[in-house]
Design a protein around this motif. Structure first.
Motif, PDB file in Angstrom:
ATOM      1  N   SER A  28      -1.553   6.098   2.815  1.00  0.00           N
ATOM      2  CA  SER A  28      -1.003   4.950   2.086  1.00  0.00           C
ATOM      3  C   SER A  28      -1.322   3.652   2.850  1.00  0.00           C
ATOM      4  N   GLN A  29      -1.359   3.727   4.177  1.00  0.00           N
ATOM      5  CA  GLN A  29      -1.755   2.564   4.989  1.00  0.00           C
ATOM      6  C   GLN A  29      -3.218   2.207   4.730  1.00  0.00           C
ATOM      7  N   VAL A  30      -4.071   3.229   4.703  1.00  0.00           N
ATOM      8  CA  VAL A  30      -5.500   2.994   4.457  1.00  0.00           C
ATOM      9  C   VAL A  30      -5.684   2.380   3.076  1.00  0.00           C
ATOM     10  N   ARG A  31      -4.970   2.918   2.088  1.00  0.00           N
ATOM     11  CA  ARG A  31      -5.074   2.377   0.724  1.00  0.00           C
ATOM     12  C   ARG A  31      -4.657   0.909   0.677  1.00  0.00           C
ATOM     13  N   ARG A  32      -3.585   0.593   1.408  1.00  0.00           N
ATOM     14  CA  ARG A  32      -3.117  -0.791   1.451  1.00  0.00           C
ATOM     15  C   ARG A  32      -4.181  -1.692   2.107  1.00  0.00           C
ATOM     16  N   ALA A  33      -4.803  -1.174   3.163  1.00  0.00           N
ATOM     17  CA  ALA A  33      -5.853  -1.938   3.851  1.00  0.00           C
ATOM     18  C   ALA A  33      -7.035  -2.202   2.915  1.00  0.00           C
ATOM     19  N   VAL A  34      -7.394  -1.202   2.126  1.00  0.00           N
ATOM     20  CA  VAL A  34      -8.501  -1.356   1.170  1.00  0.00           C
ATOM     21  C   VAL A  34      -8.151  -2.433   0.142  1.00  0.00           C
ATOM     22  N   GLY A  35      -6.943  -2.364  -0.397  1.00  0.00           N
ATOM     23  CA  GLY A  35      -6.520  -3.343  -1.394  1.00  0.00           C
ATOM     24  C   GLY A  35      -6.531  -4.763  -0.844  1.00  0.00           C
ATOM     25  N   GLU A  36      -5.969  -4.955   0.348  1.00  0.00           N
ATOM     26  CA  GLU A  36      -5.927  -6.289   0.941  1.00  0.00           C
ATOM     27  C   GLU A  36      -7.331  -6.786   1.291  1.00  0.00           C
ATOM     28  N   PHE A  43     -10.052  -7.276 -11.996  1.00  0.00           N
ATOM     29  CA  PHE A  43     -10.710  -6.074 -11.466  1.00  0.00           C
ATOM     30  C   PHE A  43      -9.865  -5.254 -10.500  1.00  0.00           C
ATOM     31  N   ILE A  44      -9.257  -5.944  -9.515  1.00  0.00           N
ATOM     32  CA  ILE A  44      -8.714  -5.209  -8.355  1.00  0.00           C
ATOM     33  C   ILE A  44      -7.620  -4.199  -8.727  1.00  0.00           C
ATOM     34  N   PRO A  45      -6.649  -4.563  -9.578  1.00  0.00           N
ATOM     35  CA  PRO A  45      -5.627  -3.549  -9.904  1.00  0.00           C
ATOM     36  C   PRO A  45      -6.237  -2.262 -10.464  1.00  0.00           C
ATOM     37  N   ASP A  46      -7.252  -2.388 -11.326  1.00  0.00           N
ATOM     38  CA  ASP A  46      -7.890  -1.195 -11.907  1.00  0.00           C
ATOM     39  C   ASP A  46      -8.661  -0.401 -10.858  1.00  0.00           C
ATOM     40  N   ILE A  47      -9.340  -1.126  -9.952  1.00  0.00           N
ATOM     41  CA  ILE A  47     -10.085  -0.440  -8.897  1.00  0.00           C
ATOM     42  C   ILE A  47      -9.136   0.376  -8.033  1.00  0.00           C
ATOM     43  N   LEU A  48      -7.999  -0.229  -7.693  1.00  0.00           N
ATOM     44  CA  LEU A  48      -7.061   0.439  -6.785  1.00  0.00           C
ATOM     45  C   LEU A  48      -6.296   1.565  -7.469  1.00  0.00           C
ATOM     46  N   LYS A  49      -6.145   1.488  -8.779  1.00  0.00           N
ATOM     47  CA  LYS A  49      -5.435   2.546  -9.527  1.00  0.00           C
ATOM     48  C   LYS A  49      -6.105   3.891  -9.375  1.00  0.00           C
ATOM     49  N   THR A  50      -7.421   3.886  -9.259  1.00  0.00           N
ATOM     50  CA  THR A  50      -8.161   5.157  -9.204  1.00  0.00           C
ATOM     51  C   THR A  50      -8.199   5.742  -7.802  1.00  0.00           C
ATOM     52  N   GLN A  51      -7.657   4.978  -6.814  1.00  0.00           N
ATOM     53  CA  GLN A  51      -7.742   5.470  -5.418  1.00  0.00           C
ATOM     54  C   GLN A  51      -6.628   6.468  -5.129  1.00  0.00           C
ATOM     55  N   SER A  60     -10.048  13.449   2.819  1.00  0.00           N
ATOM     56  CA  SER A  60      -9.776  13.234   4.237  1.00  0.00           C
ATOM     57  C   SER A  60      -8.650  14.161   4.668  1.00  0.00           C
ATOM     58  N   SER A  61      -8.591  14.408   5.958  1.00  0.00           N
ATOM     59  CA  SER A  61      -7.532  15.286   6.459  1.00  0.00           C
ATOM     60  C   SER A  61      -6.309  14.496   6.915  1.00  0.00           C
ATOM     61  N   SER A  62      -6.337  13.140   6.702  1.00  0.00           N
ATOM     62  CA  SER A  62      -5.209  12.315   7.148  1.00  0.00           C
ATOM     63  C   SER A  62      -3.929  12.694   6.412  1.00  0.00           C
ATOM     64  N   SER A  63      -2.806  12.410   7.045  1.00  0.00           N
ATOM     65  CA  SER A  63      -1.516  12.643   6.390  1.00  0.00           C
ATOM     66  C   SER A  63      -1.311  11.594   5.306  1.00  0.00           C
ATOM     67  N   SER A  64      -0.380  11.862   4.395  1.00  0.00           N
ATOM     68  CA  SER A  64      -0.187  10.926   3.288  1.00  0.00           C
ATOM     69  C   SER A  64       0.322   9.578   3.783  1.00  0.00           C
ATOM     70  N   GLY A  65       1.089   9.569   4.887  1.00  0.00           N
ATOM     71  CA  GLY A  65       1.547   8.311   5.462  1.00  0.00           C
ATOM     72  C   GLY A  65       0.371   7.456   5.878  1.00  0.00           C
ATOM     73  N   SER A  98     -11.801   6.657   3.700  1.00  0.00           N
ATOM     74  CA  SER A  98     -11.264   7.921   4.216  1.00  0.00           C
ATOM     75  C   SER A  98     -12.359   8.955   4.473  1.00  0.00           C
ATOM     76  N   ALA A  99     -13.607   8.569   4.288  1.00  0.00           N
ATOM     77  CA  ALA A  99     -14.728   9.452   4.664  1.00  0.00           C
ATOM     78  C   ALA A  99     -15.030   9.216   6.141  1.00  0.00           C
ATOM     79  N   ASN A 100     -15.873  10.055   6.732  1.00  0.00           N
ATOM     80  CA  ASN A 100     -16.194   9.791   8.137  1.00  0.00           C
ATOM     81  C   ASN A 100     -17.120   8.573   8.244  1.00  0.00           C
ATOM     82  N   GLU A 101     -17.196   8.024   9.448  1.00  0.00           N
ATOM     83  CA  GLU A 101     -17.915   6.768   9.664  1.00  0.00           C
ATOM     84  C   GLU A 101     -19.374   6.854   9.234  1.00  0.00           C
TER      85      GLU A 101
END
Length: 401
Positions: A12-20, A393-401, A4-9, A231-234
């Protein structure tokens, strides 16, 4: 996640949203599990000494169980299925030690006997494994056929291995898949994908599609395709979910429902408002006006009051309490709209509405979890600590993101 072309800030929000979203999917399923398919809400209060407020173990008996009527050889109920001549899949191909419970003369066996408080149902266990296969598979794009092949191969291994899980029930989509699978028994990723594609083509072109496949249970296994395409397009995210669900729930209407939901969840993962996405979906489902009338009625009562809960129970009962996708999706988006900023309240209200609350809850939880991440809210830590399957499962899934 895909590039994705998003900034790292932002990332990290998107990653947090995925985890939650993953945690909330599991929490909503687990909270509902003991009262899954309770169609009379008074039975919830009676069996659990009040409304459910956390995770509980199921009772041995279920007040409205029709498990003994379910077809152990394929989709639907044995009384009206054409599976009479086919061999049982329950007990031999899947759910290896559970056939005795399906055939129990008492007829009131709980669908999730064998599970404990904090456990997840088979559908969400399958979903977690889908996510692990996708996250660990090194795919640059989870909408690729190779991703579906890896997921299906793992699915076959999981369901056909004795003792791989403790759930008692597998819904029609699983029974139908394995009733067809047992004839040739493909196992390698390429073979399973080829089998599933041929089967899907045949079922989607049938003049009499299997109505049991047009069910809200289509969501859990397709959810990780959206979450891991955050982070891919819709269009890519929607395609990933839709192409997969055609293989597990080959019914002509299902793609439309999954597409509506996928667009909403993908937008919320990117920071869009749950409330606005829910309204948009409810308009598409042609139930916005009726939802507004229930919403106004609920607003007359105090938050967390029993009177307000009763309005929500009435709304879900009217919109769709059972498994059929359009009604269940309408109920789910109604709850998402009402609880857009209250994850815990939304999850517990969904549970206490009964009916098909596990799969409806998984879809609701993912939306509320993703939205909550942008509001600074998260799944209560106590819940995370109690969700054993999710912890695995979830910690391992999120580790690879």
């Amino acid at each position: 996640m895909t590039g994705s072309s998003s900034s790292s800030g932002d990332m990290s929000q998107v990653r947090r949203a995925v985890g939650e979203a993953f945690w909330a999917m599991c929490a909503a399923d687990s909270a509902s599990m003991p009262v899954h398919w309770y169609y009379d809400v008074d039975d919830i209060r009676r069996d659990f000494g009040g409304w459910i407020s956390g995770f509980s173990s199921p009772g041995e008996r279920h007040p409205s169980s029709i498990l003994s009527l379910s077809n152990s050889a394929g989709s639907g109920r044995s009384a009206w299925s054409s599976g009479g001549k086919r061999p049982d899949v329950v007990g031999s191909v899947i759910l290896h030690d559970k056939l005795k419970l399906w055939k129990s003369s008492s007829g009131s066996v709980h669908y999730h006997q064998g599970l404990q408080a904090g456990d997840n149902t088979l559908n969400v266990l399958c979903s977690l494994r889908v996510a692990r296969s996708l996250a660990g598979g090194g795919f640059t794009d989870v909408s690729q056929p190779e991703a579906r092949a890896a997921v299906l191969s793992d699915y076959v291994q999981f369901l056909t291995t004795p003792g791989s899980h403790n759930d008692t029930y597998a819904e029609s989509s699983h029974r139908s898949f394995f009733a067809d699978w047992q004839e040739s028994r493909p196992t390698s990723p390429r073979q399973v994908l080829t089998f599933a594609e041929k089967r899907s083509k045949l079922k989607l072109s049938s003049s009499s599609p299997d109505g049991q496949l047009d069910a809200i249970g289509c969501f859990p296994m397709s959810l990780p395709f959206i979450l891991l395409s955050a982070s891919a397009n819709e269009e890519k995210a929607v395609a990933a979910a839709v192409e997969f669900v055609k293989l597990t729930h080959p019914h002509p209407k299902v793609s439309e429902w999954v597409s509506i939901y996928s667009r909403a969840l993908h937008a919320v993962l990117g920071g869009a408002s749950v409330r606005q996405q829910a309204e948009h979906a409810l308009r598409r489902l042609n139930v916005w006006d009726v939802c507004q009338s229930y919403s106004r009625k609920a607003a007359r009562f105090l938050v967390s009051s029993e009177e307000r809960l009763k309005v929500h129970q009435s709304a879900v009962n009217y919109l769709g309490l059972a498994c059929y996708t359009k009604g269940a999706l309408s109920s789910m988006f109604y709850l998402a709209h009402e609880f857009h900023d209250d994850l815990r309240g939304g999850i517990l209200t969904n549970t206490n509405c009964g009916g098909e609350n596990c799969n409806r809850g998984a879809a609701l939880g993912a939306l509320l979890g993703a939205g909550g991440a942008y509001l600074g809210a998260s799944v209560p830590q106590q819940w995370k600590d109690e969700l054993r399957d999710a912890q695995d499962f979830i910690p391992d899934i999120l580790k690879t993101q």
